[in-house]
Design an enzyme around this catalytic site. Sequence first.
Site, short mmCIF file in Angstrom:
data_model
loop_
_atom_site.label_atom_id
_atom_site.label_comp_id
_atom_site.label_asym_id
_atom_site.label_seq_id
_atom_site.Cartn_x
_atom_site.Cartn_y
_atom_site.Cartn_z
N ASP A 139 0.79 -1.24 0.00
CA ASP A 139 0.00 0.00 0.00
C ASP A 139 0.83 1.30 0.00
OD1 ASP A 139 -1.54 -2.13 0.83
OD2 ASP A 139 -2.19 -1.21 2.69
N GLU A 151 -10.38 -2.60 4.59
CA GLU A 151 -9.04 -2.07 4.86
C GLU A 151 -8.93 -0.64 4.30
OE1 GLU A 151 -6.26 -5.99 4.87
OE2 GLU A 151 -6.59 -5.17 2.89
C1 FRU Z 1 -3.81 -3.66 2.75
C2 FRU Z 1 -3.16 -4.08 4.05
C3 FRU Z 1 -3.51 -3.13 5.15
C4 FRU Z 1 -2.37 -3.32 6.10
C5 FRU Z 1 -1.21 -3.54 5.17
C6 FRU Z 1 -0.17 -4.48 5.70
O1 FRU Z 1 -3.16 -4.11 1.61
O2 FRU Z 1 -3.54 -5.40 4.37
O3 FRU Z 1 -4.76 -3.33 5.73
O4 FRU Z 1 -2.17 -2.20 6.91
O5 FRU Z 1 -1.74 -4.05 3.97
O6 FRU Z 1 0.96 -4.49 4.89
#
Ligand code: FRU
Length: 522
Positions: free
Chosen positions: A51, A233
């Site tokens: 992300d 998320e």
């Molecule tokens: C989304 C996610 C988020 C988390 C991160 C962990 O892709 O799962 O919810 O903070 O990636 O790398």
Amino acid sequence: MKLYLYVCVCCFLCACGGKASQSETKSETRAFQETYRPQVHFSPASGWMNDPNGMVYYKGEYHLFYQHYPNDTQWGPMHWGHAISTDLVHWEHQPIAIYPDELGYIFSGSAVVDKANTSGLGSTENPPLIAFFTYHDMKKEKAGEIDIESQGIAYSLDKGRTWTKYAQNPILKNPGIRDFRDPKVCWHAPSRQWVMSIASGQVIRFYGSKNCLDWEYLSAFGKGVGSHEGVWECPDLFPLKVNGSNEEKWVLIVNINPGGPAGGSATQYFVGDFDGKQFTSAQQETLWMDYGKDNYAGVTWSDAPDNRRILIGWMNNWQYAGKEPTPTWSGAATFPREMGLVQDGSLYLLTSTPVKEIDHLKGQNMQLAKTPVKSSYLLTDQFKFAASPLEIKLTFDQSNNTQMNFPAKYGIRLKNDKGEYILIGYDNMEKIFYVDRTNATAEIFSEHFSSLHGVPYIVNSPQVDWHLIIDANSIEFFAAGGRIVLTNLFYPSAPFDTIELFTQNGEIDLVSAEINELQSIY
Ligand code: FRU
């Protein structure tokens, strides 16, 4: 574990903990020429990226942080990688900004400029940049505990160059919800408070604060609305003016994995109102920001100038991220997109348009006047520059087509001479924009990669605009004023060096075409 020696050879020998110095990091930018390496998209020099995080604009600089594991091309202990740009397209890699510690991995989050120094962490003359992130405690996760995620902060007093973790972290403890993460913070002027949106199980919880440090629960949104086929998320909450009017609505972005329209990860959104306590929306439909397979975890910049709302996503999908044939790095960001809002009947729709800074990359250019397309028209025969990276703008007109010769399908195909291709088309029978990615990779690295997916859309105006960005391993498609977006990756055995417009059973008028060579950002 695939270690990339290029990152920092000394990591094997010394105790730097993977901290490449800035000069080492910068010297890597000369490379970035590997097979499939994006040339007009941000990607990490080496190692893993997921992300985008903490995007904030401050003093002429766009900061982009990202979920990063420097020591492997697989997901691992999360750090915040960091890059800075003055124009959203050329990025300068920075040293890692935030490292995991005894409270956990550093998961996704956001950053703000605390202009009035409400936190007291800086001064009004030198306001702190504050990064909000989730601490994910792996020890607790392994022990099967529930309260594994809490929110922490770090701040910077030197224009984002170095970050200090707040001594009293976490600033928001876990309330007994296992998935409690990805804080996105914005300043809500009418209620004079900071508002934090947190993905909390199957809802988004909102918290309010006067000082960025003490947070109070406000409300939750999401029960019984939208898609719940995966984990919620990376939320984002922001106001946006409706195109052509003075009406302002609030948009709540909710990323979800899996359950996306093309399978796996995707981004849904709700349009409504936010009164400083509650988000409400009359929207009945589940709306998606992008119908392709490869745009996830997108959120927007804080404090972008001129009230712009700019979003960037992770150009990948949890279905196969880490398996793709890029041995030295994994992951890239989408091209940054300017978000807009339009009203179509009773629906408010988000629109996405590549940011205007794409102009900084433009090289040679070619225009086509009105051209009828029947069966096949080789666009690449018309220009002398390479077939990637490119920006292509097409306008098709459907009004001159009689019922008889109106094509069943028309569109664009990128291909090589090995029989591999990716195709984006409009299907006049089914009334869908669709992508055929069933033959776009040399290596079958995941059963989920091959894909034929689409989005229903009735083209009811005579003319329809297509806008594409093509890079070494991606195609981003925007149509119908940015209402339709399809972002997809490809990994052919030889570059797609031929671009063809096609029709099936009929003819379509291409009213105009503009093709811009894009210069590599390296
Ligand atoms: C989304 C996610 C988020 C988390 C991160 C962990 O892709 O799962 O919810 O903070 O990636 O790398």
